[in-house]
Design an enzyme around this catalytic site. Structure first.
Site, PDB file in Angstrom:
ATOM      1  N   HIS A  43       1.143  -1.164   0.379  1.00 32.95           N
ATOM      2  CA  HIS A  43      -0.009  -0.008  -0.195  1.00 32.95           C
ATOM      3  C   HIS A  43       0.926   1.082  -0.229  1.00 32.95           C
ATOM      4  O   HIS A  43       1.672   1.103   0.064  1.00 32.95           O
ATOM      5  CB  HIS A  43      -0.834  -0.134   0.873  1.00 32.95           C
ATOM      6  CG  HIS A  43       0.013   0.143   2.241  1.00 32.95           C
ATOM      7  ND1 HIS A  43       0.784  -0.807   3.171  1.00 32.95           N
ATOM      8  CD2 HIS A  43      -0.017   1.085   3.488  1.00 32.95           C
ATOM      9  CE1 HIS A  43       1.100  -0.731   4.048  1.00 32.95           C
ATOM     10  NE2 HIS A  43       1.165   0.942   5.048  1.00 32.95           N
ATOM     11  N   HIS A 129       5.264   5.777  -0.950  1.00 32.67           N
ATOM     12  CA  HIS A 129       6.287   4.807  -1.037  1.00 32.67           C
ATOM     13  C   HIS A 129       5.493   3.429  -0.851  1.00 32.67           C
ATOM     14  O   HIS A 129       4.130   3.108   0.429  1.00 32.67           O
ATOM     15  CB  HIS A 129       7.799   4.201  -0.172  1.00 32.67           C
ATOM     16  CG  HIS A 129       7.473   4.313   1.489  1.00 32.67           C
ATOM     17  ND1 HIS A 129       6.990   5.681   1.765  1.00 32.67           N
ATOM     18  CD2 HIS A 129       7.768   3.844   1.921  1.00 32.67           C
ATOM     19  CE1 HIS A 129       7.270   4.653   3.161  1.00 32.67           C
ATOM     20  NE2 HIS A 129       7.268   3.958   2.687  1.00 32.67           N
TER      21      HIS A 129
END
Length: 183
Positions: A43, A129
């Protein structure tokens, strides 16, 4: 107070998780990290809440649709790999996305709203990220030359935000607690 941690994040489509899983399996031997993230747990975190008081958590859930009402789906493209922490023995190994003004805007909107609700949030700058692994596990130093672009710049559409609940004793460990669609 719940025994679980909570965080708001961009949900990645199944095909992105599958692509990253294959990429990790092909490259894992080059990167001796101690803990690899389960592909279902990939995620992009927008705001980490930690332990969340029930009333604040439910206020965030009830008010988030209004916060997101003018937000629309937008594209992101996987771009590169990188690290956080000491260059010789990194803590985090991640996949990044190309710069996106829409993602930056969305994160600020979610983050600022959660501050208004009363959450104490991390003040570090947002660095979008996808965590792939944690804790360098080799007597040899990390080789910075291994940090390259992801060969297949896979694009995908961000169309939902999830409030995840963490279950440290399970794999995968992140469970959807609430879902918010971007329309």
């Amino acid at each position: 107070m719940s025994k679980h941690h909570y965080f708001f994040a961009v949900k990645l489509p199944i095909e992105v998780k599958a692509f990253l899983k294959e990429w990790v399996e092909a490259k894992k031997q080059d990167f001796p990290f101690a803990k690899w993230v389960h592909h279902e747990d990939y995620h992009i975190t927008l705001a980490f809440l930690g332990f969340a008081a029930e009333e604040m958590k439910y206020e965030a859930i009830q008010t988030m649709p209004e916060v997101l009402k003018d937000e629309h789906p937008f594209p992101l493209t996987l771009h590169q790999i990188g690290i956080f922490g000491p260059h010789k023995k990194p803590r985090i190994f991640w996949a990044g996305v190309e710069h996106s003004n829409e993602l930056i805007h969305l994160q600020k909107k979610v983050y600022n709203h959660l501050l208004k609700v009363g959450f104490e949030l991390d003040k570090k700058p947002f660095r979008p990220h996808i965590t792939l692994a944690r804790k360098w596990n080799s007597p040899e130093e990390f080789d910075q030359n291994l940090l390259t672009a992801i060969e297949n710049n896979l694009s995908f559409t961000v169309n939902e935000i999830i409030l995840y609940e963490t279950h440290l004793d399970q794999t995968p460990k992140y469970h959807e607690f609430a879902r918010f669609l971007l329309e």
